[in-house]
Write an enzyme that holds these catalytic residues in place. Structure first.
Site, short mmCIF file in Angstrom:
data_model
loop_
_atom_site.label_atom_id
_atom_site.label_comp_id
_atom_site.label_asym_id
_atom_site.label_seq_id
_atom_site.Cartn_x
_atom_site.Cartn_y
_atom_site.Cartn_z
N LYS A 1 0.86 -1.19 0.00
CA LYS A 1 0.00 0.00 0.00
C LYS A 1 0.89 1.24 0.00
CE LYS A 1 -4.40 0.78 2.40
NZ LYS A 1 -5.05 0.66 3.70
O1 G3P Z 1 -7.68 1.53 5.57
C1 G3P Z 1 -8.16 2.71 5.07
C2 G3P Z 1 -9.53 3.13 5.54
O2 G3P Z 1 -10.45 2.08 5.44
C3 G3P Z 1 -9.55 3.87 6.84
O3 G3P Z 1 -10.86 4.05 7.33
O4 G3P Z 1 -12.37 4.65 9.17
O5 G3P Z 1 -9.95 5.32 9.31
O6 G3P Z 1 -11.50 6.45 7.72
P1 G3P Z 1 -11.18 5.19 8.44
#
Ligand code: G3P
Length: 218
Positions: A83
């Site tokens: 990533k």
């Molecule tokens: O892994 C990336 C993403 O899914 C992060 O989500 O909830 O931290 O905005 P969030």
């Protein structure tokens, strides 16, 4: 639509993979910090539990170090997707790793223009963040729709739309309607998908009636 699980918690991944619904895993530095433990060992363990792509994020910001980190992560297992953030150096790293045959997930995507760049850099996955756009008053699902539409114009394009930052079942259902290839779900969101009060109520009634028959299937 494929389901990835958005966590670095090995116990959660092991439990959820038993559902038979998990096609991959995504992690990020914040999730790794939350889960605790050694990053490399964690990724290795997750890759044993789940056959599908497991995203592991680089933490450098310059091309040379990102590439070195990406190669180290990719060597952990054949199902690692490296990533990288959507920056000029991140996309340069994406191109270099993709040219070597490594799966790359380009993360922190907040616009269709960025998604076009990631596809051109050979990304296996583009990760637009729905919830974080919603948080700042923009429509995260609209972005998913735009990217699906744009990528759909180019049939030779291999980049899959991995909808990230999903916060609730409506995000998941709408992504499926739009045609996102993948949605990555925090474990609690996957659990929410099962829930409907009429399912619980209906099952309770069926079981009570069945008991009245005095029978047993086994
Ligand atoms: O892994 C990336 C993403 O899914 C992060 O989500 O909830 O931290 O905005 P969030």
């Amino acid at each position: 639509m494929k389901f990835f699980i958005d966590t670095a918690d090995i116990k959660e991944i092991a439990a959820l993979s038993e559902t038979g619904l998990v096609d991959g895993v995504t992690t990020n530095p914040s999730l790794v910090a939350k889960a605790g433990g050694d990053f490399i060992a964690t990724v290795k363990e997750i890759c044993k539990l789940v056959k599908g792509p497991v995203s592991a994020e680089v933490t450098a910001t310059d091309f040379e170090t990102m590439l070195a980190e990406g190669n180290k992560l990719a060597a952990i297992a054949s199902n690692v997707a490296v990533k990288v953030p959507l920056t000029p150096d991140g996309l340069r790293t994406c191109k270099a790793l993709s040219d070597q045959g490594v799966m790359v997930n380009v993360t922190l995507c907040f616009s269709a223009a960025q998604a076009i760049l990631a596809a051109k850099a050979g990304a296996a996955f583009i990760s637009p963040f729905i919830g974080r756009l919603d948080d700042v008053g923009q429509n995260g699902l609209e972005l998913i729709g735009e990217i699906v539409q744009i990528y759909g114009n180019y049939t030779d394009l291999k980049t899959e739309v991995l909808a990230a930052s999903a916060r609730h079942p409506i995000h998941v259902v709408e992504c499926a309607k739009i045609g996102a290839d993948i949605v990555t779900l925090p474990p609690n969101v996957l659990r929410m998908l099962y829930k409907h009060p009429l399912t619980d109520k209906g099952l309770e009634a069926f079981l009570a009636d069945w008991q009245k028959t005095g029978q047993s299937i086994l």
